[in-house]
Design an enzyme around this catalytic site. Structure first.
Site, PDB file in Angstrom:
ATOM      1  N   ARG A 163       0.951  -1.086  -0.050  1.00 37.76           N
ATOM      2  CA  ARG A 163       0.095   0.007  -0.197  1.00 37.76           C
ATOM      3  C   ARG A 163       0.696   1.323  -0.119  1.00 37.76           C
ATOM      4  O   ARG A 163       0.246   2.477  -0.494  1.00 37.76           O
ATOM      5  CB  ARG A 163      -0.922   0.062   1.335  1.00 37.76           C
ATOM      6  CG  ARG A 163      -1.917  -1.071   1.253  1.00 37.76           C
ATOM      7  CD  ARG A 163      -2.643  -1.178   2.592  1.00 37.76           C
ATOM      8  NE  ARG A 163      -3.328   0.079   2.970  1.00 37.76           N
ATOM      9  CZ  ARG A 163      -3.728   0.122   4.030  1.00 37.76           C
ATOM     10  NH1 ARG A 163      -3.714  -0.474   5.208  1.00 37.76           N
ATOM     11  NH2 ARG A 163      -4.605   1.393   4.032  1.00 37.76           N
TER      12      ARG A 163
ATOM     13  N   HIS B 163      -6.111  -2.177  13.245  1.00 35.67           N
ATOM     14  CA  HIS B 163      -7.474  -2.578  13.051  1.00 35.67           C
ATOM     15  C   HIS B 163      -7.701  -3.326  14.574  1.00 35.67           C
ATOM     16  O   HIS B 163      -8.906  -3.714  15.031  1.00 35.67           O
ATOM     17  CB  HIS B 163      -7.747  -3.516  11.879  1.00 35.67           C
ATOM     18  CG  HIS B 163      -7.803  -2.607  10.732  1.00 35.67           C
ATOM     19  ND1 HIS B 163      -6.684  -2.375   9.927  1.00 35.67           N
ATOM     20  CD2 HIS B 163      -8.904  -2.277   9.815  1.00 35.67           C
ATOM     21  CE1 HIS B 163      -6.846  -1.691   8.909  1.00 35.67           C
ATOM     22  NE2 HIS B 163      -8.309  -1.689   8.802  1.00 35.67           N
TER      23      HIS B 163
ATOM     24  N   ASP C 188      -9.008   7.971  11.347  1.00 38.54           N
ATOM     25  CA  ASP C 188      -9.173   6.678  10.681  1.00 38.54           C
ATOM     26  C   ASP C 188     -10.483   6.015  11.161  1.00 38.54           C
ATOM     27  O   ASP C 188     -11.132   6.511  12.183  1.00 38.54           O
ATOM     28  CB  ASP C 188      -7.823   5.658  10.786  1.00 38.54           C
ATOM     29  CG  ASP C 188      -7.805   4.547  10.085  1.00 38.54           C
ATOM     30  OD1 ASP C 188      -8.525   4.419   9.081  1.00 38.54           O
ATOM     31  OD2 ASP C 188      -6.746   3.773  10.051  1.00 38.54           O
TER      32      ASP C 188
END
Length: 469
Positions: free
Chosen positions: A135, A178, A250
């Site tokens: 990414r 996450h 985020d």
């Protein structure tokens, strides 16, 4: 509820119901007065209809965002996919990055998405990092900064708001935000001279928003708060880096920001210096918590008013290309994404000489990406594209899938995948849909062709490459 403008909930498309299952949440969110939505998945026609209906029912403009790091086709079926940033960077041509930003923005706007959650400005400096990897545009701060700036310029000049992420840099983590709160122990000098450099370049290029990292940096905030909740870190973004646009969190469903509880975390994020709250678990609870915090004096009203003003300014620039006129259709160094994908595969394999293959090819799939809350893209597209060129009796080709995925929790191949790769060590070719450095984990001496990502774009390109052998 005016403060609800600072809340941006998410909508997910479902193959069985489309967006119909989201209608109650949409109605509740619009009644609440949210500032926009985040779109995950769906065909282009359905998303175009959805975004038009959202604006019509709301009776006002909305920010409609989406994660489009790999082109608009990453979320919108029927639009163009692009290879991940690491693949673009391997071509060593800033024109490719700018073209990617232009193409992504133009196609996003065509379906009503005016806010692109890209580019990733993180550095790929820790091989164990489970969530950045391909990414990122790479590990060299200056090179990454140049490519980030080119991508931002392409996107913003076309009319969509870009979003550099994840400030001050997620590249040095070895954990996935996450699932938990990662801690980066790097000293302040290194973070400021290296990790921050691509964000400064994005700001200089006119990026409209910056997304925070749910990561703790003790050298920048001795209290160990994640950047999303850290006044000193976000103050640096404003005052030292000179960023005047939207600072956005985020996703607040991620564990890296939820340690203090969902609603308290939202209040703390705004108090720390964020402007918009992305993907909170309960938008109504979040908006109510903001109202209570302002009334109680826990959230300064002038600060909230400043965030609302930035939101309004962002609405004013969304969909309006710099210069005041629509940009022409993006034309770059390649005829289109397929030509770009073919160029990436046109170089020699990473390991070993180009193989001579015998048909029909025996395709063996080793998929390290299964599991987690959201299923990965299918792994059978190469075989389906090959048709009768796939079967048994010819060369054996191993397709190894290993992309960075939220909640996956590792960078390389897991134990089961390594076992299956070992069993396939006698293959004639291994195609790696992942970071090139993962080739070191593939046993045997077979040539390794790097295909970067499991997306349909690269699987189709691999099928063309194999058919041409």
């Amino acid at each position: 509820m005016r403060l609800a403008r600072l809340v941006i909930p998410a909508l997910r498309w479902n193959a069985d119901t489309g967006f119909a299952h989201e209608l109650p949440r949409i109605e509740a969110a619009l009644a609440l007065g949210v500032g926009g939505f985040i779109i995950f998945g769906g065909p282009a026609q359905e998303i175009r209809y959805l975004t038009a209906e959202l604006a019509r029912v709301a009776g006002r403009p909305l920010l409609i965002g989406s994660d489009l790091e790999r082109g608009a086709g990453q979320q919108v079926a029927g639009l163009s996919e692009l290879p991940p940033p690491a693949a673009l960077a391997s071509l060593d041509d800033p024109r490719v990055a700018r073209w990617a930003g232009e193409l992504t923005a133009g196609e996003a706007l065509s379906v009503g998405i005016n806010w692109v959650f890209a580019p990733v400005a993180d550095l790929d400096v820790v091989p164990e990092n489970p969530i950045v990897q391909t990414r990122s545009f790479g590990d060299d701060p200056a090179r990454v900064a140049g490519l980030v700036a080119a991508w931002v310029d392409g996107c913003e000049s076309t009319g969509a708001i870009a979003c550099a992420k994840h400030y001050p840099g997620h590249g040095r983590t070895t954990r996935d935000s996450h699932a938990e709160l990662p801690v980066v122990e790097a000293d302040a000098a290194r973070l400021r001279s290296q990790d921050e450099l691509p964000f400064r370049a994005a700001i200089d290029a006119g990026v409209g928003s910056v997304m925070t990292a749910h990561v703790a940096y003790p050298a920048l905030d001795p209290l160990g708060r994640p950047a999303t909740l850290s006044p000193p870190i976000l103050s640096r973004l404003r005052h030292e880096c000179g960023f005047e646009g939207l600072v956005v969190t985020d996703a607040l469903i991620m564990e890296g920001a939820r340690g203090a509880g969902d609603a308290p975390a939202a209040v703390r994020a705004l108090r720390a210096g964020c402007d918009l709250l992305l993907y909170p678990p309960d938008p109504a609870e979040t908006a109510l918590a903001l109202e209570h915090a302002v009334a109680a004096g826990d959230l300064p009203r002038p600060q909230v008013e400043a965030s609302l003003a930035r939101y309004e300014r962002a609405l004013g620039r969304a969909g309006a290309p710099r210069g005041g006129s629509p940009a022409p259709h993006a034309r770059g160094p390649f005829e289109g994404p397929d030509a770009l994908a073919d160029a990436l595969l046109g170089r020699d394999p990473l390991r070993g000489p180009p193989p001579s293959l015998r048909f029909p090819l025996e395709i063996v799939v080793v998929d390290d990406d299964v599991g987690g809350p959201f299923p990965p893209n299918p792994s059978d597209l190469v075989e389906r594209e090959l048709g009768d060129r796939a079967g048994t009796g010819g060369s054996r080709v191993v397709l190894a899938f290993a992309e960075p995925r939220g909640w996956k929790g590792r960078a390389g191949f897991g134990a089961e995948s390594r076992r299956r790769l070992a069993a396939a060590a006698g293959a004639d070719l291994v195609v790696l849909f992942g970071h090139p450095r993962l080739a070191a984990e593939i046993p045997g001496e077979a040539p390794v062709l790097v295909a970067w990502h499991r997306q349909a774009l690269m699987q189709r390109a691999v099928a063309r490459w194999l058919a041409a052998r």
